[in-house]
Each structure stands twice: as structure tokens, then as C-alpha cells.
Design an enzyme around this catalytic site. Structure first.
Site, PDB file in Angstrom:
ATOM      1  N   ASP A 135       0.855  -1.189   0.000  1.00 58.78           N
ATOM      2  CA  ASP A 135       0.000   0.000   0.000  1.00 58.78           C
ATOM      3  C   ASP A 135       0.896   1.247   0.000  1.00 58.78           C
ATOM      4  O   ASP A 135       1.781   1.370   0.832  1.00 58.78           O
ATOM      5  CB  ASP A 135      -0.882  -0.043   1.266  1.00 58.78           C
ATOM      6  CG  ASP A 135      -1.904   1.086   1.333  1.00 58.78           C
ATOM      7  OD1 ASP A 135      -3.085   0.778   1.545  1.00 58.78           O
ATOM      8  OD2 ASP A 135      -1.524   2.255   1.196  1.00 58.78           O
TER       9      ASP A 135
ATOM     10  N   GLU B  46      -3.279  -0.022  -3.635  1.00 61.32           N
ATOM     11  CA  GLU B  46      -2.950  -1.195  -2.827  1.00 61.32           C
ATOM     12  C   GLU B  46      -3.299  -2.499  -3.544  1.00 61.32           C
ATOM     13  O   GLU B  46      -4.201  -2.538  -4.379  1.00 61.32           O
ATOM     14  CB  GLU B  46      -3.645  -1.139  -1.458  1.00 61.32           C
ATOM     15  CG  GLU B  46      -5.122  -1.335  -1.517  1.00 61.32           C
ATOM     16  CD  GLU B  46      -5.806  -1.158  -0.167  1.00 61.32           C
ATOM     17  OE1 GLU B  46      -5.544  -1.965   0.749  1.00 61.32           O
ATOM     18  OE2 GLU B  46      -6.621  -0.235  -0.053  1.00 61.32           O
TER      19      GLU B  46
HETATM   20  P1  TTP Z   1      -5.171   5.032   1.652  1.00 66.99           P
HETATM   21  O1  TTP Z   1      -4.152   4.014   1.321  1.00 66.99           O
HETATM   22  O2  TTP Z   1      -6.212   4.694   2.660  1.00 66.99           O
HETATM   23  O3  TTP Z   1      -4.474   6.368   2.171  1.00 66.99           O
HETATM   24  P2  TTP Z   1      -3.086   7.016   1.790  1.00 66.99           P
HETATM   25  O4  TTP Z   1      -2.356   6.218   0.774  1.00 66.99           O
HETATM   26  O5  TTP Z   1      -3.319   8.449   1.439  1.00 66.99           O
HETATM   27  O6  TTP Z   1      -2.303   6.992   3.170  1.00 66.99           O
HETATM   28  P3  TTP Z   1      -1.673   5.732   3.948  1.00 66.99           P
HETATM   29  O7  TTP Z   1      -1.913   4.521   3.127  1.00 66.99           O
HETATM   30  O8  TTP Z   1      -0.227   6.055   4.084  1.00 66.99           O
HETATM   31  O9  TTP Z   1      -2.376   5.695   5.267  1.00 66.99           O
HETATM   32  O10 TTP Z   1      -5.925   5.494   0.349  1.00 66.99           O
HETATM   33  C1  TTP Z   1      -5.248   5.632  -0.898  1.00 66.99           C
HETATM   34  C2  TTP Z   1      -5.764   6.834  -1.650  1.00 66.99           C
HETATM   35  O11 TTP Z   1      -7.182   6.733  -1.822  1.00 66.99           O
HETATM   36  C3  TTP Z   1      -5.534   8.141  -0.943  1.00 66.99           C
HETATM   37  O12 TTP Z   1      -4.241   8.690  -1.215  1.00 66.99           O
HETATM   38  C4  TTP Z   1      -6.640   8.997  -1.467  1.00 66.99           C
HETATM   39  C5  TTP Z   1      -7.779   8.017  -1.727  1.00 66.99           C
HETATM   40  N1  TTP Z   1      -8.759   8.095  -0.612  1.00 66.99           N
HETATM   41  C6  TTP Z   1      -9.859   8.940  -0.739  1.00 66.99           C
HETATM   42  O13 TTP Z   1     -10.061   9.557  -1.789  1.00 66.99           O
HETATM   43  N2  TTP Z   1     -10.735   9.046   0.313  1.00 66.99           N
HETATM   44  C7  TTP Z   1     -10.549   8.383   1.494  1.00 66.99           C
HETATM   45  O14 TTP Z   1     -11.354   8.521   2.426  1.00 66.99           O
HETATM   46  C8  TTP Z   1      -9.410   7.508   1.624  1.00 66.99           C
HETATM   47  C9  TTP Z   1      -9.163   6.737   2.888  1.00 66.99           C
HETATM   48  C10 TTP Z   1      -8.552   7.404   0.545  1.00 66.99           C
HETATM   49 MG    MG Z   2      -2.122   4.107   0.991  1.00 63.56          MG
END
Ligand code: TTP
Ligand code: MG
Length: 359
Positions: free
Chosen positions: A8, A104
């Protein structure tokens, strides 16, 4: 025994923005809708998280917590491009890749392990390759199952690598809060906590009947996961390149109105799939098979991407009318769309993209 990685990206959207504009490196960056509208945070850089900024938080709240944060709108095309690149790095390692969202995926690396590499060495090499080729960091969880690998990848973010050795699954899960377990949503968590069940170890100690009475089949499944038992396979999925629907008639059809109705019905089916996958496409295709089995397609590329059944049936209908000459009769009609762009109804309000474009 299976060996599964869950990979991820760290702060995906925000990290891509920092990659493309190095001036943003080391600074609090949030990607999402504007604070003036009802925008929410899609992604926050780890610098912004130090101030308490989180995904799904109203942008207004984020700006209050961290006024110096730099806010940027989402650039879905760029994120999709990076996503394709990382998935192809994953597929270089193993064909068994299951993307869950743009950032991911699960990888089944059992065969690579059988060839003599250790799962942790495979994961470390993968992280290095992503860093070298894309300039971005991923966090990786390594375990014998998908559910444990997914929890592990989240343990040591950013730039994490967490290995749960075979046999250690139950001990690894034991101290974690129940909401970390797969399939335990806020409602289920609330009910369990009301009964004094707070950690995954607590679930593992519950009697199966007790869980079944309260949560049915799902309760039994929770207990198995809490014990580290999960043999769900990695399901290979590729990015969707086109979406289509077709139908074969019991009797060949020549009536223009009846054929147009078929096109409309198929367009509705295609539109429904597009909505579900959050896709819209610029190329509309009509497939036809004549009574003599000759099969051909006609397509047109529009100046803008479409998703609705009306737009699809209008374009496909025009293609159809051009083919309705003589006494032609048809055995099969199909409608399809390709040339996808991310659908974005309100550019100020980035959608949840968890499953966009896969499967
Ligand atoms: P995530 O993998 O949940 O978040 P992230 O990569 O920004 O941070 P980390 O993994 O380090 O905790 O989600 C991946 C992408 O999906 C994120 O960059 C933006 C999008 N997303 C949204 O648009 N809305 C949301 O509520 C979430 C959780 C993610
Ligand atoms: Mg992420």
C-alpha cells in the site's frame, strides 16, 4: 502454505504531488476538495498528519488543525498512471496480483518463496524497486494470509515492512483492537465492545455459538480470522479496459424500433457497470451479428467521456441506424464502452476511489 504480501502506497495522492513538485517535500500537503465548499481530505502527507489531519476529514477542519498546509485538488489521471506502473512492477514478481484500489494490492508470492527466497527478502526487494523506479514508498505486510498481511502493512507506516512469521498469526493479532479485524465495521465493533469484547484476542476466546447467535455466519467468520485462519485466495484482476453487454436473439430481428429498444436496454446495463466502477469512456462501440453469422463492430470516439444510459444509447443508436439498410436482420447486438477516464462529477469533491477501475 501460502505467502502473501499486501502493499500500500504511503499517503498516495499527497506523495504523488510531492514527487511531481519537490518544493512540497517535507511540507504538510493535503489533497482534496476546497474548504470553502464541503470538500473532504482524500489524502494527507505524513507532515500534515502530525497536526492531526486525516483522510475523510472535512477540509475546513484540516485547515483549522494545520493552517499552513498546502491544499491541492486531486489529479486522478496521474494517480491512475502511477497505479498502472506499480501494478506492473508487482506483476513482474508474480502474476497473482489482486489490486484493491489504485494504491494497494495483494500479491501471492508462494512460488517465489518455493524457489528459495525468503518472504521478507522478497518484500524488501519489492519496496526498493518501487522506490528506485517510481520515487515513492510503499508499506508492505507479509503473512500467510490476506487478512493478516493487510493488517501488517498498516503497522509500521510510512515505509514500513512488517513480517508475521508462519505460526505467529494469532499472537500478532491478539493485542489489536477489534476494528482492525477484517469485516468488523463500526456497528459490529460497538456491539462487541458493549459485551466487553475489545481486542482480537477477546474475539478468539469467544465461543463460536455465542458469536453465531449475535452475528450469524459472519460471527463464525470473525472468530476464524481472529484465530489467524484465512485461506481466501488472491484473485487475479486486471484493470478494466472496456465494459460491454450483448444479447443474442431467439429469432433474428430486423425491426428498427425493436433493435433500438435492445440498444437502450443494453446501454442501461453498461451504464450500471460503469457507475459501479466509477468509469466513464469516450469510445462507444456497437457489435452486430447478421443472420448469416457475419460479425462486425462499429465505433465512434466522442469529444467527451460518457457514462449515462442516455448518452450511450444515443451514440450506439446512431451507429445502429447507419447499418439498417436493405432487409438486414440481426442475430446479436452488443454495446460497449472503452477509452476510460476517471469519472469525476464534481472536481471539487473527490470521490472514494477504493475500487476504481479494477475487476
Ligand atoms: P489510503 O491508502 O487509505 O491512504 P493514503 O495512501 O493516502 O495513506 P496511507 O496509506 O499512508 O495511510 O488510500 C489511498 C488513496 O485513496 C488516498 O491517497 C486517497 C484516496 N482516498 C480517498 O479519496 N478518500 C478516502 O477517504 C481515503 C481513505 C482514501
Ligand atoms: Mg495508501
Amino acid at each position: 502454505m501460502r505467502h502473501i504480501l499486501h502493499a500500500d502506497f504511503d499517503a498516495f495522492y499527497a506523495a504523488v504531488e510531492q514527487l511531481d513538485n519537490p518544493e512540497l517535500l517535507g511540507k504538510p500537503v493535503v489533497v482534496g476538495g476546497s474548504a470553502e465548499g464541503r470538500g473532504v481530505v482524500a489524502s494527507a502527507s505524513y507532515e500534515a498528519r502530525e497536526y492531526g489531519v486525516r483522510s475523510a476529514m472535512p477540509m475546513r477542519t484540516a485547515q483549522r488543525l494545520c493552517p499552513q498546509a498546502i491544499r491541492l485538488g486531486a489529479r486522478f489521471d496521474r494517480y491512475r498512471e502511477i497505479s498502472q506502473q506499480v501494478m506492473s512492477i508487482f506483476r513482474d514478481l508474480t502474476p497473482l496480483v489482486e489490486p484493491l484500489s489504485l494504491d494497494e494490492a495483494y500479491l501471492d508470492v508462494t512460488l517465489v518463496v518455493d524457489e528459495g527466497q525468503s518472504p521478507s527478502a522478497i518484500a524488501a526487494a519489492l519496496k526498493r524497486r518501487v522506490k528506485d523506479e517510481l520515487g515513492l514508498t510503499i508499506s508492505v505486510g507479509v503473512a500467510t494470509s490476506k487478512s493478516v498481511a493487510k493488517i501488517a502493512s498498516d503497522m509500521d507506516k510510512p515505509d514500513g515492512l512488517t513480517v508475521v512469521a508462519p505460526g505467529k498469526e494469532r499472537a500478532f493479532l491478539a493485542p489489536l483492537p477489534i476494528r482492525d479485524l477484517w469485516g468488523v465495521g463500526p456497528k459490529t465493533a460497538e456491539r462487541l465492545i458493549a459485551e466487553g469484547v475489545e481486542t482480537i484476542a477477546d474475539i478468539a476466546q469467544c465461543k463460536e455459538d455465542w458469536l453465531r447467535e449475535r452475528f450469524g455466519k459472519h460471527g463464525a467468520q470473525m472468530r476464524r480470522l481472529a484465530l489467524g485462519q484465512d485461506d481466501s485466495p488472491v484473485i487475479v484482476r486486471r484493470e478494466t479496459k472496456s465494459v460491454s453487454a450483448e444479447t443474442t436473439f431467439a429469432r433474428d430481428l430486423g425491426d428498427p424500433d425493436a433493435l433500438q429498444e435492445v440498444v437502450e436496454r443494453l446501454s442501461q446495463r453498461v451504464a450500471q457497470q460503469l457507475r459501479r466502477k466509477q468509469l466513464q469512456g469516450r469510445t462507444v462501440k456497437l457489435k452486430l451479428r447478421l443472420a448469416d453469422f457475419t460479425t462486425f463492430t462499429r465505433q465512434r470516439t466522442l469529444p467527451y467521456a460518457v457514462q449515462s444510459a442516455d448518452d450511450l444509447s444515443q451514440s450506439a443508436g446512431e451507429l445502429l441506424r447507419a447499418e439498417l439498410y436493405g432487409r438486414r436482420r440481426f442475430r446479436l447486438v452488443g454495446v460497449g464502452v472503452s477509452g476510460f477516464e476517471q469519472s469525476e462529477e464534481d472536481p471539487d469533491e473527490p470521490r472514494q476511489l477504493r475500487f476504481a477501475g479494477f475487476g
